[in-house]
Design a protein around this motif. Structure first.
Motif, PDB file in Angstrom:
ATOM      1  N   ARG A  31       0.804  -1.227  -0.112  1.00  0.00           N
ATOM      2  CA  ARG A  31      -0.113   0.159  -0.015  1.00  0.00           C
ATOM      3  C   ARG A  31       0.844   1.346  -0.016  1.00  0.00           C
ATOM      4  O   ARG A  31       0.556   2.435  -0.593  1.00  0.00           O
ATOM      5  N   ILE A  34       1.968   1.991  -3.342  1.00  0.00           N
ATOM      6  CA  ILE A  34       0.755   2.705  -4.247  1.00  0.00           C
ATOM      7  C   ILE A  34       0.755   4.151  -3.825  1.00  0.00           C
ATOM      8  O   ILE A  34       0.351   4.953  -4.637  1.00  0.00           O
ATOM      9  N   GLU A  72       0.532   2.661   9.542  1.00  0.00           N
ATOM     10  CA  GLU A  72      -0.386   2.359   8.658  1.00  0.00           C
ATOM     11  C   GLU A  72      -1.402   3.453   8.996  1.00  0.00           C
ATOM     12  O   GLU A  72      -2.113   3.970   7.863  1.00  0.00           O
ATOM     13  N   THR A  76      -2.696   6.141   5.967  1.00  0.00           N
ATOM     14  CA  THR A  76      -3.839   6.728   5.503  1.00  0.00           C
ATOM     15  C   THR A  76      -4.207   7.994   5.367  1.00  0.00           C
ATOM     16  O   THR A  76      -4.807   8.744   4.687  1.00  0.00           O
TER      17      THR A  76
END
Length: 92
Positions: A31, A34, A72, A76
Motif C-alpha cells: 500500500r 501505491i 498504517e 491513511t
C-alpha cells in the motif's frame, strides 16, 4: 504474411479465472508504494516530505517488513490529505 490480432488471444483468456498457479506467481504491491506512486514522489522525496526514514520505507515497499498499526494510520492520513500532513509537519 498473415495478420495476427494479439487481442483475440488475450480476449479468449480474459473471462477465465486465475489459476492457483497464477495467483501464487502474482506479487501484491504494498500500500505504501501505491500511495507514494499516486503522489508522484520518489522514495527519497516521500521519505523527506513525510519524515519516514528511507530505509524503513524501502523495507515496507519491498515487503521485507510491514508498517505497524500507527504507521498504517499515518499512511491513511497521508493518502487522504497529503498537503495537510505536509503543512502540519512544517508547522511542527
Amino acid at each position: 504474411m498473415k495478420n495476427v490480432n494479439m487481442t483475440d488471444s488475450l480476449d479468449k483468456n480474459a473471462d477465465q479465472p486465475l489459476s492457483d498457479h497464477d495467483l501464487k506467481r502474482m506479487k501484491r504491491t504494498p500500500r505504501v508504494k501505491i500511495i507514494r506512486r499516486a503522489l508522484g514522489l520518489s522514495l527519497m522525496e516521500f521519505s523527506g516530505a513525510f519524515r519516514i526514514p528511507a530505509d524503513i520505507l524501502a523495507s515496507w515497499e519491498s515487503g521485507e517488513t510491514k508498517p505497524d498499526q500507527a504507521a498504517e494510520s499515518y499512511l491513511t492520513v497521508i493518502a487522504k490529505d497529503p498537503e495537510a500532513v505536509k503543512r502540519a509537519l512544517v508547522a511542527a
